[in-house]
Design a protein around this motif. Structure first.
Motif, PDB file in Angstrom:
ATOM      1  N   GLU A 280       0.821  -1.220   0.000  1.00 36.18           N
ATOM      2  CA  GLU A 280       0.000   0.000   0.000  1.00 36.18           C
ATOM      3  C   GLU A 280       0.853   1.268   0.000  1.00 36.18           C
ATOM      4  O   GLU A 280       0.396   2.336   0.391  1.00 36.18           O
ATOM      5  N   ARG A 281       2.063   1.130  -0.486  1.00 36.28           N
ATOM      6  CA  ARG A 281       3.018   2.233  -0.476  1.00 36.28           C
ATOM      7  C   ARG A 281       2.455   3.491  -1.112  1.00 36.28           C
ATOM      8  O   ARG A 281       2.549   4.593  -0.550  1.00 36.28           O
ATOM      9  N   ASP A 282       1.867   3.387  -2.288  1.00 40.05           N
ATOM     10  CA  ASP A 282       1.377   4.574  -2.989  1.00 40.05           C
ATOM     11  C   ASP A 282       0.256   5.258  -2.205  1.00 40.05           C
ATOM     12  O   ASP A 282       0.174   6.495  -2.187  1.00 40.05           O
ATOM     13  N   ILE A 283      -0.585   4.464  -1.555  1.00 36.36           N
ATOM     14  CA  ILE A 283      -1.674   5.037  -0.758  1.00 36.36           C
ATOM     15  C   ILE A 283      -1.100   5.779   0.445  1.00 36.36           C
ATOM     16  O   ILE A 283      -1.516   6.901   0.758  1.00 36.36           O
ATOM     17  N   PHE A 284      -0.137   5.160   1.115  1.00 38.88           N
ATOM     18  CA  PHE A 284       0.460   5.787   2.289  1.00 38.88           C
ATOM     19  C   PHE A 284       1.198   7.077   1.905  1.00 38.88           C
ATOM     20  O   PHE A 284       1.089   8.102   2.585  1.00 38.88           O
ATOM     21  N   LEU A 285       1.958   7.046   0.823  1.00 40.73           N
ATOM     22  CA  LEU A 285       2.694   8.246   0.401  1.00 40.73           C
ATOM     23  C   LEU A 285       1.733   9.357  -0.021  1.00 40.73           C
ATOM     24  O   LEU A 285       2.022  10.551   0.191  1.00 40.73           O
ATOM     25  N   ALA A 286       0.596   9.003  -0.592  1.00 40.30           N
ATOM     26  CA  ALA A 286      -0.407  10.012  -0.932  1.00 40.30           C
ATOM     27  C   ALA A 286      -0.963  10.669   0.327  1.00 40.30           C
ATOM     28  O   ALA A 286      -1.247  11.871   0.348  1.00 40.30           O
ATOM     29  N   GLU A 287      -1.134   9.863   1.382  1.00 36.36           N
ATOM     30  CA  GLU A 287      -1.552  10.429   2.670  1.00 36.36           C
ATOM     31  C   GLU A 287      -0.534  11.438   3.184  1.00 36.36           C
ATOM     32  O   GLU A 287      -0.884  12.517   3.675  1.00 36.36           O
ATOM     33  N   ASP A 333      13.091   4.960   1.917  1.00 36.18           N
ATOM     34  CA  ASP A 333      12.167   5.125   0.787  1.00 36.18           C
ATOM     35  C   ASP A 333      11.163   6.234   1.068  1.00 36.18           C
ATOM     36  O   ASP A 333      10.917   7.098   0.205  1.00 36.18           O
ATOM     37  N   VAL A 334      10.585   6.229   2.257  1.00 34.14           N
ATOM     38  CA  VAL A 334       9.649   7.303   2.619  1.00 34.14           C
ATOM     39  C   VAL A 334      10.368   8.650   2.598  1.00 34.14           C
ATOM     40  O   VAL A 334       9.847   9.645   2.083  1.00 34.14           O
ATOM     41  N   ALA A 335      11.584   8.682   3.139  1.00 37.66           N
ATOM     42  CA  ALA A 335      12.342   9.932   3.201  1.00 37.66           C
ATOM     43  C   ALA A 335      12.606  10.496   1.814  1.00 37.66           C
ATOM     44  O   ALA A 335      12.458  11.710   1.582  1.00 37.66           O
ATOM     45  N   GLU A 336      13.004   9.646   0.872  1.00 38.39           N
ATOM     46  CA  GLU A 336      13.306  10.121  -0.475  1.00 38.39           C
ATOM     47  C   GLU A 336      12.096  10.792  -1.107  1.00 38.39           C
ATOM     48  O   GLU A 336      12.218  11.836  -1.755  1.00 38.39           O
ATOM     49  N   HIS A 337      10.923  10.211  -0.911  1.00 34.39           N
ATOM     50  CA  HIS A 337       9.709  10.804  -1.467  1.00 34.39           C
ATOM     51  C   HIS A 337       9.313  12.066  -0.701  1.00 34.39           C
ATOM     52  O   HIS A 337       8.890  13.052  -1.311  1.00 34.39           O
ATOM     53  N   ALA A 338       9.459  12.041   0.618  1.00 32.72           N
ATOM     54  CA  ALA A 338       9.084  13.212   1.410  1.00 32.72           C
ATOM     55  C   ALA A 338       9.979  14.400   1.097  1.00 32.72           C
ATOM     56  O   ALA A 338       9.503  15.552   1.043  1.00 32.72           O
ATOM     57  N   VAL A 339      11.269  14.164   0.902  1.00 33.56           N
ATOM     58  CA  VAL A 339      12.173  15.259   0.541  1.00 33.56           C
ATOM     59  C   VAL A 339      11.686  15.924  -0.742  1.00 33.56           C
ATOM     60  O   VAL A 339      11.635  17.159  -0.846  1.00 33.56           O
ATOM     61  N   GLY A 340      11.310  15.120  -1.737  1.00 34.30           N
ATOM     62  CA  GLY A 340      10.790  15.684  -2.975  1.00 34.30           C
ATOM     63  C   GLY A 340       9.505  16.466  -2.766  1.00 34.30           C
ATOM     64  O   GLY A 340       9.323  17.555  -3.325  1.00 34.30           O
ATOM     65  N   MET A 341       8.608  15.923  -1.956  1.00 37.20           N
ATOM     66  CA  MET A 341       7.355  16.618  -1.656  1.00 37.20           C
ATOM     67  C   MET A 341       7.613  17.964  -0.988  1.00 37.20           C
ATOM     68  O   MET A 341       6.980  18.977  -1.323  1.00 37.20           O
TER      69      MET A 341
END
Length: 381
Positions: A280-287, A333-341
């Motif tokens: 559910e990675r994409d759902i969690f990252l969207a949250e 993995d979460v950090a890499e996406h959050a940095v971009g966000m």
């Protein structure tokens, strides 16, 4: 021309307390500061221990303080009592940062000690006084330029025991403080804007704030800390995680928030992360993205630049709890996406993770990963 984005990490009170016994990852101060520089960080956020450096209620300023042990399940600080020289250590640490072109964000967790000094800080005048005395010590050493900003209390107001008791009565833990706040509590919390104003008056070149930890969120995303006054803030510092503010992730992984007393609960959370995050990675990252959107809108309404120095995946993490899986791949993995966000939304200070510290050895060891993320942050994209 906009200000450069700062790459930040948090070393809390561990930078001083974890120099002893079996928890001595920071004992070689020059080495860990070299590692900090090698990984590309611009700012390190630390506990400056103002309640130890300033005089206590009787006017005493001892050179040595004995810090009490941290709770068994807590993954910061020392789990044995340690005696330290905070004034001397802070000046030495800031001087080491200056030599490497790094600044410090100063905060305090009101670390407990054998004399109970933290409980003596109750009023707005108490809070401003300890910071004014501490900043005076730093100024006297000629190191004021090393201070990037001051957060007068980590995750305001829970981590200040004397103030929290004044506002909320007895609470067993900082993690036991729940929202909503009453109107009277909000009025009292807002009265501590006086502390920020007093510090700014004497040190006008140093930005000030109170950092926030998101608690008790239900859709639509909102929190009572967003109702507090920010009239005297120079920046906003929300600490944002999947595990604090993302309801589906919290429900799926059974995050309770109490990892200092509930190691079994943390182990179950980590097992569930291993199970559900890949699926559910994409759902969690969207949250998480939605959470950042809420804070971006809030900060824009307040006219405040945004910094996040702690955040992104789970609040607490102990890699030994799930045999065969450290979990650092998930944290990264979460950090890499959050940095971009955060970059896309104009954050001015961005952390890689609240585990980017020498004593989280598995996370800290990957110097190349840190350099890649800090280069993204400092490059603005």
């Amino acid at each position: 021309m906009s200000a450069p984005v700062r790459s930040v990490t948090m070393w809390d009170y561990s930078w001083l307390l974890r120099r002893f016994g079996d928890e001595a990852e920071y004992a070689d101060g020059e080495r860990v500061l070299d590692e900090l520089a090698e990984r590309g960080y611009d700012v390190v956020r630390i506990d400056a221990f103002p309640h130890w450096i300033a005089a206590d209620s009787s006017g005493r300023r001892p050179d040595e303080i004995t810090a009490l042990p941290q709770p068994p399940g807590f993954m910061w600080g020392n789990h044995s009592a340690v005696t330290v020289r905070p004034r001397e250590a802070l000046i030495e640490f800031l001087a080491g940062l200056r030599r490497r072109g790094i600044q410090a964000g100063l905060s305090t967790w009101f670390t407990p000690d054998s004399t109970g000094r933290a409980a003596q800080v109750v009023t707005p005048a108490d809070l401003s006084r300890i910071w004014l005395e501490t900043l005076g010590v730093i100024q006297g050493a000629g190191l004021s330029d090393v201070v990037a900003y001051v957060d007068l209390c980590n995750e305001w107001p829970a981590w200040a025991p004397g103030i929290a008791k004044h506002l909320f009565g007895e609470i067993q833990s900082v993690f036991a403080l729940n929202e909503p706040f009453t109107q009277e509590q909000i009025r009292l919390i807002d009265s501590y804007q006086e502390s920020l104003i007093a510090v700014k008056r004497q040190f006008p070149g140093i930005p000030v704030t109170f950092s926030y930890y998101l608690r008790g969120v239900t859709p639509p995303l909102s929190t009572d800390v967003m109702r507090l006054s920010t009239a005297a803030f120079d920046l906003a510092e929300p600490h944002l995680w999947l595990a604090a503010g993302c309801p589906r992730f919290v429900a799926r992984t059974e995050w309770t928030g109490d990892f200092e007393n509930d190691v079994r609960g943390l182990a179950e959370h980590q097992n569930l992360v291993q199970r559900y995050y890949p699926a559910e990675r994409d759902i969690f990252l969207a949250e998480l993205e939605a959470l950042l959107d809420v804070w971006q809108d809030w900060a824009a309404d307040r006219g405040l630049p945004l910094w996040t120095t702690e955040g992104w995946a789970s609040v607490g993490w102990s890699p030994e709890l799930v045999p065969g899986w450290s979990g650092w791949d998930y944290v990264k993995d979460v950090a890499e996406h959050a940095v971009g966000m955060a970059l896309e939304r104009g954050w001015q200070g961005i952390c890689t993770s609240n585990f980017s510290q020498p004593h989280h050895a598995g996370m800290w060891a990957d110097a190349g990963w840190h350099r890649a993320q800090t280069a993204r942050i400092r490059g603005g994209g």
